[in-house]
Scaffold this motif. Structure first.
Motif, PDB file in Angstrom:
ATOM      1  N   ASP A 163      -6.166  10.768  -1.440  1.00 37.19           N
ATOM      2  CA  ASP A 163      -6.874  12.100  -1.042  1.00 37.19           C
ATOM      3  C   ASP A 163      -6.620  13.161  -1.785  1.00 37.19           C
ATOM      4  O   ASP A 163      -5.608  13.916  -1.787  1.00 37.19           O
ATOM      5  N   ILE A 164      -7.745  13.515  -2.522  1.00 33.52           N
ATOM      6  CA  ILE A 164      -7.593  14.444  -3.744  1.00 33.52           C
ATOM      7  C   ILE A 164      -7.518  15.884  -2.888  1.00 33.52           C
ATOM      8  O   ILE A 164      -7.032  16.877  -3.461  1.00 33.52           O
ATOM      9  N   SER A 165      -7.943  15.764  -1.834  1.00 30.87           N
ATOM     10  CA  SER A 165      -7.888  17.337  -0.882  1.00 30.87           C
ATOM     11  C   SER A 165      -6.327  17.438  -0.320  1.00 30.87           C
ATOM     12  O   SER A 165      -6.440  18.606   0.175  1.00 30.87           O
ATOM     13  N   ALA A 166      -5.688  16.611  -0.007  1.00 27.62           N
ATOM     14  CA  ALA A 166      -4.372  16.775   0.543  1.00 27.62           C
ATOM     15  C   ALA A 166      -4.576  17.123   1.764  1.00 27.62           C
ATOM     16  O   ALA A 166      -3.543  17.882   2.029  1.00 27.62           O
ATOM     17  N   ASP A 175      -4.662   8.538   9.346  1.00 23.58           N
ATOM     18  CA  ASP A 175      -6.162   8.605   8.915  1.00 23.58           C
ATOM     19  C   ASP A 175      -6.280   8.000   7.450  1.00 23.58           C
ATOM     20  O   ASP A 175      -7.149   7.282   7.168  1.00 23.58           O
ATOM     21  N   GLY A 176      -5.099   8.241   6.666  1.00 19.15           N
ATOM     22  CA  GLY A 176      -5.107   7.746   5.408  1.00 19.15           C
ATOM     23  C   GLY A 176      -5.008   6.117   5.372  1.00 19.15           C
ATOM     24  O   GLY A 176      -5.736   5.491   4.654  1.00 19.15           O
ATOM     25  N   ILE A 177      -4.206   5.717   6.192  1.00 21.60           N
ATOM     26  CA  ILE A 177      -3.796   4.269   6.598  1.00 21.60           C
ATOM     27  C   ILE A 177      -5.267   3.567   6.974  1.00 21.60           C
ATOM     28  O   ILE A 177      -5.746   2.552   6.281  1.00 21.60           O
ATOM     29  N   LYS A 178      -5.926   4.446   7.832  1.00 28.61           N
ATOM     30  CA  LYS A 178      -7.096   3.725   8.346  1.00 28.61           C
ATOM     31  C   LYS A 178      -8.132   3.629   7.216  1.00 28.61           C
ATOM     32  O   LYS A 178      -9.070   2.868   7.035  1.00 28.61           O
ATOM     33  N   ALA A 179      -8.173   4.630   6.439  1.00 20.35           N
ATOM     34  CA  ALA A 179      -9.155   4.634   4.970  1.00 20.35           C
ATOM     35  C   ALA A 179      -8.747   4.047   4.189  1.00 20.35           C
ATOM     36  O   ALA A 179      -9.455   4.046   3.172  1.00 20.35           O
ATOM     37  N   ASN A 180      -7.523   3.227   4.032  1.00 16.65           N
ATOM     38  CA  ASN A 180      -7.053   2.888   3.049  1.00 16.65           C
ATOM     39  C   ASN A 180      -6.833   3.843   1.790  1.00 16.65           C
ATOM     40  O   ASN A 180      -6.978   3.473   0.491  1.00 16.65           O
ATOM     41  N   LYS A 181      -6.512   4.972   1.979  1.00 21.52           N
ATOM     42  CA  LYS A 181      -6.133   5.886   0.896  1.00 21.52           C
ATOM     43  C   LYS A 181      -4.664   6.680   0.942  1.00 21.52           C
ATOM     44  O   LYS A 181      -4.182   6.851   2.337  1.00 21.52           O
ATOM     45  N   THR A 182      -4.168   6.862  -0.087  1.00 22.89           N
ATOM     46  CA  THR A 182      -2.725   7.696   0.017  1.00 22.89           C
ATOM     47  C   THR A 182      -3.069   8.899   0.428  1.00 22.89           C
ATOM     48  O   THR A 182      -3.750   9.875  -0.240  1.00 22.89           O
ATOM     49  N   ALA A 183      -2.408   9.272   1.452  1.00 24.96           N
ATOM     50  CA  ALA A 183      -2.072  10.668   1.918  1.00 24.96           C
ATOM     51  C   ALA A 183      -1.106  11.191   1.352  1.00 24.96           C
ATOM     52  O   ALA A 183      -0.060  10.867   1.087  1.00 24.96           O
ATOM     53  N   ILE A 184      -1.311  12.852   1.505  1.00 26.02           N
ATOM     54  CA  ILE A 184      -0.068  13.638   0.651  1.00 26.02           C
ATOM     55  C   ILE A 184       0.256  14.676   1.902  1.00 26.02           C
ATOM     56  O   ILE A 184      -0.642  15.040   2.772  1.00 26.02           O
ATOM     57  N   THR A 185       1.729  14.838   2.079  1.00 18.94           N
ATOM     58  CA  THR A 185       2.033  15.852   3.005  1.00 18.94           C
ATOM     59  C   THR A 185       3.349  16.434   2.663  1.00 18.94           C
ATOM     60  O   THR A 185       3.895  16.169   1.699  1.00 18.94           O
ATOM     61  N   THR A 186       3.817  17.688   3.036  1.00 17.35           N
ATOM     62  CA  THR A 186       4.926  18.393   2.446  1.00 17.35           C
ATOM     63  C   THR A 186       5.753  18.258   3.827  1.00 17.35           C
ATOM     64  O   THR A 186       6.942  18.767   3.685  1.00 17.35           O
ATOM     65  N   ASP A 187       5.546  17.310   4.763  1.00 24.95           N
ATOM     66  CA  ASP A 187       6.524  17.302   6.049  1.00 24.95           C
ATOM     67  C   ASP A 187       6.975  15.702   5.771  1.00 24.95           C
ATOM     68  O   ASP A 187       6.265  14.814   6.338  1.00 24.95           O
ATOM     69  N   SER A 188       8.191  15.681   5.360  1.00 20.96           N
ATOM     70  CA  SER A 188       8.800  14.364   5.316  1.00 20.96           C
ATOM     71  C   SER A 188       9.103  13.733   6.556  1.00 20.96           C
ATOM     72  O   SER A 188       8.847  12.536   6.928  1.00 20.96           O
ATOM     73  N   ARG A 225       0.903  -1.289  -0.159  1.00 23.34           N
ATOM     74  CA  ARG A 225       0.018  -0.158  -0.020  1.00 23.34           C
ATOM     75  C   ARG A 225       1.062   1.139   0.091  1.00 23.34           C
ATOM     76  O   ARG A 225       1.870   1.450   0.805  1.00 23.34           O
ATOM     77  N   LEU A 226       0.587   2.315  -0.737  1.00 21.70           N
ATOM     78  CA  LEU A 226       1.256   3.639  -0.848  1.00 21.70           C
ATOM     79  C   LEU A 226       0.569   4.357   0.329  1.00 21.70           C
ATOM     80  O   LEU A 226      -0.749   4.697   0.015  1.00 21.70           O
ATOM     81  N   ALA A 227       0.975   4.248   1.480  1.00 21.23           N
ATOM     82  CA  ALA A 227       0.284   4.878   2.745  1.00 21.23           C
ATOM     83  C   ALA A 227       0.537   6.680   2.345  1.00 21.23           C
ATOM     84  O   ALA A 227      -0.549   7.237   2.895  1.00 21.23           O
ATOM     85  N   GLY A 228       1.461   6.999   2.137  1.00 23.70           N
ATOM     86  CA  GLY A 228       1.810   8.432   2.078  1.00 23.70           C
ATOM     87  C   GLY A 228       2.679   8.878   0.939  1.00 23.70           C
ATOM     88  O   GLY A 228       3.863   8.549   0.782  1.00 23.70           O
TER      89      GLY A 228
END
Length: 463
Positions: A70-73, A79-92, A43-46
């Motif tokens: 998550d198209i809203s980023a 929460d993305g892992i729980k929802a099985n959605k790839t999340a996006i962040t600018t904070d590595s 899974r691509l978590a983030g």
């Protein structure tokens, strides 16, 4: 690797897929993203990128299913892992620290960022695939030690040429053969060392249509052409496979696949190598610019030697292309698919507890070398730029001249003039140990300088 897909399927069926975080949504990262949602058990978590829009664009252009990210980023990684959605962040750092992430893919290409992320992975106990060869050559020998101490796996990236070469070297040694030479192919002419971002596309051969896609960074691609990237990758191979770099840098001999065992053997045996057990890059161009027949521009190879007459006869019986004596033979892979193959590293780490290649020692280094006469007060512009290229050399030779690693030759101001083709040293530039990357590199140099000194004393019979 024959049962990795089976093991991934077992993880999928047990509801424990591997959660992956990727740092950097450029070309390599996008290639992995394109395959990540197609790989059972992964899974691509983030995605962490300085630009959230760049990450969103990478997902869209690679065909990642819209319902799976998550198209809203705005969604957190947890929460993305729980929802099985790839999340996006600018904070590595946040991505690395997130509970539930198993493996981090470092794809920034920025040496200082790579060092920082590797140390954070050690802190948060996350396995790391160091796609960032610039960081690996800058400080990999020390980062691999720190990763081992932290109980995590620090790995080369399957699909990138160093890991594929390491796999072939391991195959050869496991089968009982001595490795004569290992390396890859590329496009190179001697004058390319002085190529700049202004001349890159003239030399490289991309079409206007390809360049119009916007996926091509001229400074990055110039590092491929001017020899820097080849030097970095061969340094990673030498350090990961305990092979030697050529004393005077890569020779880039023109060579087709049919000629690998003829050219890539020691001079004492009629070839072009200075000794056994080295790395080298072959060019797909003759010195006059003509195309090499049967070139290996995109591939990797290993040259082995028959240990005796029986094995030499077997080479002939099974059709191996050898040199005229029948002793030296080559195995090669004509292509590599970089990010498209990266899932193999993830699966190997999580299903087998092994890296797909790993830095083991400090055998070689890549030193910033002047493309032109450089003047006091100028600011270095780094890998692939207008001022320096990276030259491969033995690590002990680099330490002897206090060589400035190519990975740190960016943003530093010259305090001495440097002549064209001269290797730069720490004494030529203004620098500060307050920089984490500089401090880690200097720590590594001090460690290995002492280890080399002790090794020399033991070799000379002094304890």
């Amino acid at each position: 690797m024959t049962n990795l897909s089976t093991k991934l399927l077992q993880l999928e069926e047990s509801g424990r897929p591997i959660q992956v975080g990727i740092i950097g949504a450029g070309k390599f990262g996008s290639m992995f993203i394109s395959q990540s949602h197609r790989t059972t058990g992964i899974r691509l978590a983030g995605i962490a990128d300085l630009s959230a829009q760049r990450a969103l664009d990478a997902l869209k252009k690679t065909g990642f299913p819209e319902e799976k990210y998550d198209i809203s980023a705005t969604l957190s990684i947890e929460d993305g892992i729980k929802a099985n959605k790839t999340a996006i962040t600018t904070d590595s750092a946040q991505l690395i620290a997130t509970p539930g992430i198993d493996v981090i893919l470092e794809v920034t290409g920025n040496p200082a960022a790579g060092v920082r992320h590797a140390l954070l992975c050690c802190e948060h106990k996350k396995h790391i695939v160091m796609i960032n060869v610039e960081a690996d050559v800058l400080a990999g020998p020390l980062l691999a030690r720190k990763a081992k101490e932290a109980g995590i796996i620090y790995s080369m990236a399957y699909g990138d040429q160093p890991a594929l070469i390491a796999e072939m070297v391991d195959w050869a040694r496991t089968a009982g053969f001595n490795v004569v030479c290992a390396g890859k192919g590329t496009k190179h002419l001697p004058q390319y060392h002085y190529s700049t971002p202004d001349t890159i596309w003239t030399h490289y051969g991309f079409t206007e249509e390809q360049l119009a896609s916007g996926d091509f960074n001229p400074q990055m691609f110039n590092s491929f052409l001017d020899g820097t990237k080849s030097a970095l990758e061969m340094s990673a191979v030498a350090n990961g496979c305990d092979l030697s770099p050529p004393t005077n840098g890569l020779g880039f001999p023109p060579c087709g696949t049919h000629d690998l065992p003829n050219i890539l053997k020691p001079k004492s045996e009629g070839g072009q190598l200075e000794k056994y057990g080295t790395v080298e890059v072959v060019s797909c161009l003759e010195k006059d610019g003509r195309a090499v027949f049967n070139d290996l521009r995109w591939g990797v190879y290993v040259v082995i030697e028959a240990p005796g007459p029986y094995q030499r006869d077997c080479f002939a019986q099974y059709g191996l292309k050898t040199d005229s004596t029948g002793r030296f033979a080559a195995q090669f892979k004509p292509y590599h698919l970089i990010g498209l193959e990266l899932g193999i590293s993830i699966a190997t780490i999580m299903c087998r507890g092994e890296p797909t290649g790993q830095c083991k020692t400090f055998a070689s280094d890549v030193v910033a070398t002047a493309k032109r006469d450089l003047k006091v007060g100028e600011t270095l512009d780094g890998e692939g730029g207008f001022m320096v290229y990276g030259k491969l050399m033995p690590a002990e030779a680099s330490l002897a001249i206090e060589g400035l690693p190519i990975g740190l030759a960016h943003g530093l101001v010259l305090k001495r003039n440097v002549q064209k083709d001269q290797g730069l040293s720490w004494q030529d530039v203004e620098f500060t140990d307050r920089s984490q990357a500089v401090a880690v590199r200097r720590e590594m140099e001090a460690i290995y300088r002492e280890e080399f000194r002790l090794k020399t004393k033991v070799t000379n019979g002094v304890h």
